[in-house]
Design a protein around this motif. Sequence first.
Motif, PDB file in Angstrom:
ATOM      1  N   SER A  57       0.841  -1.213   0.000  1.00 55.55           N
ATOM      2  CA  SER A  57       0.000   0.000   0.000  1.00 55.55           C
ATOM      3  C   SER A  57       0.865   1.248   0.000  1.00 55.55           C
ATOM      4  CB  SER A  57      -0.915   0.001   1.236  1.00 55.55           C
ATOM      5  OG  SER A  57      -1.735  -1.133   1.267  1.00 55.55           O
ATOM      6  N   GLY A  61       0.207   3.104  -3.301  1.00 58.53           N
ATOM      7  CA  GLY A  61      -0.973   3.874  -2.914  1.00 58.53           C
ATOM      8  C   GLY A  61      -1.137   5.159  -3.707  1.00 58.53           C
ATOM      9  N   GLU A  62      -0.050   5.930  -3.837  1.00 55.25           N
ATOM     10  CA  GLU A  62      -0.129   7.216  -4.542  1.00 55.25           C
ATOM     11  C   GLU A  62      -0.409   7.003  -6.037  1.00 55.25           C
ATOM     12  OE1 GLU A  62       2.351  11.432  -4.765  1.00 55.25           O
ATOM     13  OE2 GLU A  62       2.994   9.809  -3.435  1.00 55.25           O
ATOM     14  N   ILE A 130      -4.598   1.083   5.894  1.00 52.25           N
ATOM     15  CA  ILE A 130      -4.104   1.294   4.528  1.00 52.25           C
ATOM     16  C   ILE A 130      -4.161   2.771   4.149  1.00 52.25           C
ATOM     17  CG2 ILE A 130      -4.614   0.850   2.083  1.00 52.25           C
ATOM     18  CD1 ILE A 130      -5.433  -2.006   2.942  1.00 52.25           C
ATOM     19  N   SER A 131      -5.284   3.422   4.434  1.00 60.17           N
ATOM     20  CA  SER A 131      -5.398   4.845   4.098  1.00 60.17           C
ATOM     21  C   SER A 131      -4.418   5.680   4.916  1.00 60.17           C
ATOM     22  CB  SER A 131      -6.837   5.337   4.322  1.00 60.17           C
ATOM     23  OG  SER A 131      -7.242   5.155   5.665  1.00 60.17           O
ATOM     24  N   ILE A 134      -0.860   5.354   3.451  1.00 57.65           N
ATOM     25  CA  ILE A 134      -0.746   6.108   2.189  1.00 57.65           C
ATOM     26  C   ILE A 134      -0.547   7.591   2.488  1.00 57.65           C
ATOM     27  CG2 ILE A 134      -1.992   6.855   0.111  1.00 57.65           C
ATOM     28  CD1 ILE A 134      -3.302   4.080   0.068  1.00 57.65           C
ATOM     29  N   THR A 137       2.930   8.205   3.906  1.00 57.19           N
ATOM     30  CA  THR A 137       3.935   8.112   2.843  1.00 57.19           C
ATOM     31  C   THR A 137       3.992   9.405   2.043  1.00 57.19           C
ATOM     32  OG1 THR A 137       3.537   5.730   2.683  1.00 57.19           O
ATOM     33  CG2 THR A 137       4.706   6.761   0.851  1.00 57.19           C
TER      34      THR A 137
END
Length: 210
Positions: A57, A61-62, A130-131, A134, A137
């Motif tokens: 992720s 993710g991005e 997960i969110s 992200i 990061t």
Amino acid sequence: MLDYTEYTKMLIGMIAIINPIGTIPIFMSLTSHMDHAERDHVAKMAPPSVFIILVVSMLIGEFILDFFGITISSFRVAGGILIMLMAMAMMNGKTSQIKQTKAEQKESEKKESITVVPLAIPLLAGPGAISTIILYTHKGEGFLHFLLVGLILLIVSAILYLCFRSVRYISKYLSQTGVNVFTRIMGLILAAVAIEFLANGLKGLFPVLA
């Protein structure tokens, strides 16, 4: 490069959202039909599964946000709302249905292998975790930043592993009330993380607020 206090905040935020102590009763429930060897196997395999899911992720993710044309500010607001719902459930001493619904819980009780689904995902590395990773990061860039965020995930996974491997001993001394107190404290920390995401997201969407 972010200040090291920011990475400390990230670590605390990830511990709060995964909530290793609060997950122990769920782990015990899901593995109640297993012998010691099977339970130890799940305890060994679930944390690495969580680590892999969150690292993937972190890395893609991005790219997924860009693919769907979602701005990071919009994602911050959505992630903040999601995490706030989880925090409210935790402050009431409950497991949020964002992590696992009642139907999923019943289904998981029938599964022979619960290591990846539902334990690793969605119970531990769920939508909230997960969110959050992200968004963390996106706070920095460069190899060192990714390395430090990855180290945070490794530390959280190690804590999770120690909790699961010690479940027989922890369960003797930690009552349900103790678990609920810890979960409520983690929920309060999580609510603060959610508000920070919401505030930054709204300032990005509506610069006049800044």
